[in-house]
Write a protein that holds these residues in place. Structure first.
Motif, PDB file in Angstrom:
ATOM      1  N   GLU A  93      -7.693  -1.563   7.832  1.00 32.77           N
ATOM      2  CA  GLU A  93      -8.405  -2.099   6.670  1.00 32.77           C
ATOM      3  C   GLU A  93      -7.438  -2.314   5.510  1.00 32.77           C
ATOM      4  OE1 GLU A  93     -10.137   1.933   4.608  1.00 32.77           O
ATOM      5  OE2 GLU A  93     -11.245   1.097   6.312  1.00 32.77           O
ATOM      6  N   LEU A  94      -7.819  -3.196   4.628  1.00 30.26           N
ATOM      7  CA  LEU A  94      -7.030  -3.484   3.437  1.00 30.26           C
ATOM      8  C   LEU A  94      -6.974  -2.240   2.566  1.00 30.26           C
ATOM      9  CD1 LEU A  94      -5.565  -5.941   2.288  1.00 30.26           C
ATOM     10  CD2 LEU A  94      -7.635  -6.501   1.043  1.00 30.26           C
ATOM     11  N   PRO A  98      -3.228  -7.676  -2.021  1.00 28.30           N
ATOM     12  CA  PRO A  98      -2.077  -8.409  -1.501  1.00 28.30           C
ATOM     13  C   PRO A  98      -1.254  -8.967  -2.664  1.00 28.30           C
ATOM     14  CG  PRO A  98      -4.117  -9.181  -0.497  1.00 28.30           C
ATOM     15  CD  PRO A  98      -4.492  -8.279  -1.619  1.00 28.30           C
ATOM     16  N   ALA A  99       0.053  -9.021  -2.499  1.00 27.10           N
ATOM     17  CA  ALA A  99       0.929  -9.612  -3.513  1.00 27.10           C
ATOM     18  C   ALA A  99       1.695 -10.755  -2.866  1.00 27.10           C
ATOM     19  CB  ALA A  99       1.895  -8.569  -4.057  1.00 27.10           C
ATOM     20  N   PHE A 100       1.753 -11.874  -3.558  1.00 33.45           N
ATOM     21  CA  PHE A 100       2.448 -13.052  -3.043  1.00 33.45           C
ATOM     22  C   PHE A 100       3.816 -13.183  -3.699  1.00 33.45           C
ATOM     23  CE2 PHE A 100      -1.897 -13.858  -1.973  1.00 33.45           C
ATOM     24  CZ  PHE A 100      -1.838 -14.544  -0.783  1.00 33.45           C
ATOM     25  N   VAL A 101       4.743 -13.787  -2.980  1.00 27.45           N
ATOM     26  CA  VAL A 101       6.057 -14.093  -3.528  1.00 27.45           C
ATOM     27  C   VAL A 101       5.844 -15.045  -4.706  1.00 27.45           C
ATOM     28  CG1 VAL A 101       8.241 -15.272  -3.056  1.00 27.45           C
ATOM     29  CG2 VAL A 101       7.233 -13.784  -1.331  1.00 27.45           C
ATOM     30  N   GLU A 102       6.531 -14.800  -5.796  1.00 29.80           N
ATOM     31  CA  GLU A 102       6.412 -15.681  -6.955  1.00 29.80           C
ATOM     32  C   GLU A 102       7.348 -16.870  -6.770  1.00 29.80           C
ATOM     33  OE1 GLU A 102       6.543 -13.754 -10.779  1.00 29.80           O
ATOM     34  OE2 GLU A 102       5.631 -11.950  -9.923  1.00 29.80           O
ATOM     35  N   SER A 103       6.771 -17.988  -6.383  1.00 28.49           N
ATOM     36  CA  SER A 103       7.550 -19.178  -6.103  1.00 28.49           C
ATOM     37  C   SER A 103       6.667 -20.407  -6.283  1.00 28.49           C
ATOM     38  CB  SER A 103       8.079 -19.140  -4.666  1.00 28.49           C
ATOM     39  OG  SER A 103       8.657 -20.367  -4.314  1.00 28.49           O
ATOM     40  N   LEU A 112       1.292  -6.670   1.865  1.00 25.38           N
ATOM     41  CA  LEU A 112      -0.103  -6.636   2.279  1.00 25.38           C
ATOM     42  C   LEU A 112      -0.399  -5.203   2.710  1.00 25.38           C
ATOM     43  CD1 LEU A 112      -2.754  -8.149   2.870  1.00 25.38           C
ATOM     44  CD2 LEU A 112      -1.892  -8.492   5.198  1.00 25.38           C
ATOM     45  N   PRO A 113      -0.788  -4.362   1.750  1.00 19.21           N
ATOM     46  CA  PRO A 113      -1.011  -2.947   2.083  1.00 19.21           C
ATOM     47  C   PRO A 113      -2.251  -2.762   2.963  1.00 19.21           C
ATOM     48  CG  PRO A 113      -1.521  -3.381  -0.232  1.00 19.21           C
ATOM     49  CD  PRO A 113      -1.018  -4.643   0.342  1.00 19.21           C
ATOM     50  N   VAL A 114      -2.049  -2.079   4.088  1.00 14.90           N
ATOM     51  CA  VAL A 114      -3.170  -1.799   4.991  1.00 14.90           C
ATOM     52  C   VAL A 114      -3.155  -0.327   5.378  1.00 14.90           C
ATOM     53  CG1 VAL A 114      -3.288  -4.127   5.969  1.00 14.90           C
ATOM     54  CG2 VAL A 114      -1.831  -2.412   7.046  1.00 14.90           C
TER      55      VAL A 114
END
Length: 118
Positions: A93-94, A98-103, A112-114
């Motif tokens: 489970e989450l 979630p964190a996305f690359v800054e681009s 994506l921590p699970v």
């Protein structure tokens, strides 16, 4: 839902018109991939993630002139990865945002921590 690349820029090789917009030879045109799967003229509910969506999409070679030769292998690898992960950790489970690359060019997850539970 999100393609790997956000956009590509091209140079018009001749005068043309696209959806009423005149484009002159030599002008720069940007194609935003991130909007392709959210096109309200092609999808009933473009902002909703729907795994059963059958409309043509942009990931893994929808068939055009730039069809990826590695498509079959990529699909096989992803299927095996999901099958094996879910078999070992059916209660995954989450566990955070979630964190996305800054681009401005690449769309990819940074984290994506699970939480894994057998």
């Amino acid at each position: 839902m999100f393609p790997a690349f956000a956009h590509f820029r091209r140079t018009a090789t001749r005068d043309t018109e696209l959806h009423g917009q005149k484009i002159k030879e030599g002008e720069k045109v940007v194609m935003w991939y991130v909007s392709s799967n959210r096109d309200e003229t092609r999808h009933r509910d473009p902002n909703r993630f729907d795994v059963s969506r059958t409309e043509e999409h942009q990931a893994f070679g929808a068939g055009g002139r730039h069809f990826c030769l590695g498509t079959a292998l990529a699909r096989l690898e992803l299927r095996i990865m999901f099958e094996e992960t879910l078999e070992r950790y059916p209660k995954m489970e989450l566990a955070g945002e979630p964190a996305f690359v800054e681009s401005l060019f690449i769309n990819q997850l940074k984290t994506l921590p699970v939480r894994l539970a057998p």
